[in-house]
Write an enzyme that holds these catalytic residues in place. Structure first.
Site, PDB file in Angstrom:
ATOM      1  N   LYS A  64      33.698  59.956  -0.055  1.00 57.06           N
ATOM      2  CA  LYS A  64      35.155  60.110  -0.230  1.00 57.06           C
ATOM      3  C   LYS A  64      35.940  60.032   1.086  1.00 57.06           C
ATOM      4  O   LYS A  64      37.108  59.686   1.083  1.00 57.06           O
ATOM      5  CB  LYS A  64      35.470  61.433  -0.950  1.00 57.06           C
ATOM      6  CG  LYS A  64      35.084  61.391  -2.416  1.00 57.06           C
ATOM      7  CD  LYS A  64      35.557  62.624  -3.164  1.00 57.06           C
ATOM      8  CE  LYS A  64      35.052  62.582  -4.593  1.00 57.06           C
ATOM      9  NZ  LYS A  64      35.590  63.630  -5.435  1.00 57.06           N
ATOM     10  N   ASP A 100      41.719  63.588  -8.129  1.00 60.80           N
ATOM     11  CA  ASP A 100      40.946  64.782  -8.511  1.00 60.80           C
ATOM     12  C   ASP A 100      41.848  65.988  -8.749  1.00 60.80           C
ATOM     13  O   ASP A 100      41.745  66.673  -9.770  1.00 60.80           O
ATOM     14  CB  ASP A 100      39.938  65.154  -7.409  1.00 60.80           C
ATOM     15  CG  ASP A 100      38.753  64.200  -7.360  1.00 60.80           C
ATOM     16  OD1 ASP A 100      38.394  63.644  -8.406  1.00 60.80           O
ATOM     17  OD2 ASP A 100      38.193  64.019  -6.260  1.00 60.80           O
TER      18      ASP A 100
END
Ligand code: ATR
Length: 269
Positions: A64, A100
């Site tokens: 990420k 997210d």
């Protein structure tokens, strides 16, 4: 259109079945596959995506942050977090987003409608916690509190939050309406509960961003005390739905996505 998720390991990811079920439900002609990319091969990411003619992809552990130097543009919300879980490719240009936090907050808002006035405690101060804090800050009016084992972790935070140690959080636990665990304590073989719930107030919602297992040790303990609990399944489904919206501009069939994930989790039991 062609989509993918990259990570390492990736074989257990439910993203492909979840996204493919959504494509089918919407009659949207596209494919979604899982690509295992070990860190040592990550420098080939542009070549891999170009060769596969990918239009957009998700990024999971451990890439990420590693993806950032390969992006042409980063959305401001993702910039605050410093982590990317979604890339959209437009005419060869790579644009990074993070869905997210917003995915989690959308789900939480459904089970806790008065989020605006909630007093919220986040446990853990890693990338996941930062993503949630950035998204919660857009909805919640009260100052968020983040508790962590290592206080120096907050040096890399530029979000406006109260900070405290896990010990202090234990002592002040009864002042919070929602407690969210973002640490891996309690995942799979790790059965630790990150803080004692002795001081938990009766109606406080206890949440974990993990959805496998469905009930982590902290959720089991809270449930045994009679408190409402909320796991990370909606976060997973909603982050996928938000990615789909970024890629296509269309609204995903969240119900089909969630049912598909639940069905596959049941088969694994
Ligand atoms: P992620 O991106 O999933 O948030 P991370 O950035 O590695 O992962 O952050 C993990 C978080 O969980 C950190 O806040 C970590 O605390 P430290 O900063 O003290 O390391 C926390 N964490 C991990 N294992 C823990 C444990 N057993 N007890 C308490 N906190 C833990």
């Amino acid at each position: 259109m062609k989509y993918a998720v990259i990570g390492h390991p990736i074989q257990h990811s439910l993203s492909p079945v979840m996204h493919n079920a959504n494509f089918k439900a919407l009659d949207f002609e596209a494919t979604y596959e899982a690509l295992d990319i070990p860190p040592k091969h990550f420098h080939l990411i542009k070549e891999i995506m170009t060769e596969k003619e990918i239009d957009g992809f998700n990024i999971t552990i451990p890439h990420k942050e590693r993806i950032i130097p390969y992006l042409d543009e980063i959305d401001t919300h993702a910039q605050t977090i410093g982590a990317i879980n979604t890339v959209k490719i437009v005419n060869g240009k790579w644009i990074g987003y993070n869905t997210d936090g917003i995915g989690y907050v959308k789900g939480l808002n459904r089970v806790y409608p008065n989020l605006k006035d909630a007093c919220i405690l986040l446990l853990g101060a890693g990338g996941a916690s930062k993503g949630l804090a950035a998204a919660l800050n857009q909805v919640v009016e009260q100052q968020l509190t983040v508790a962590n084992r290592t206080m120096s972790r907050f040096d890399s935070w530029d979000l406006s939050v109260n900070t405290m140690s896990l010990k202090e959080a234990e002592t002040h636990l009864n002042t919070f309406d929602v407690v969210i665990n973002t640490t891996p304590a309690g995942m799979s073989d790790n059965q630790d509960v990150v803080i004692s719930l002795d001081q938990l107030a009766p109606n406080t919602l206890v949440s974990d961003i993990v959805y496998v297992p469905a009930k982590t040790p902290i959720l089991k303990l809270a449930e045994a005390k009679g408190n409402p609990i909320y796991n990370g399944l909606d976060m997973f489904v909603n982050q996928g739905a938000e990615s789909f919206k970024i890629w296509t501009g269309q609204t995903a069939d969240i119900n089909v996505m969630k049912e598909t994930v639940l069905e596959h989790l049941k088969r694994r039991d």
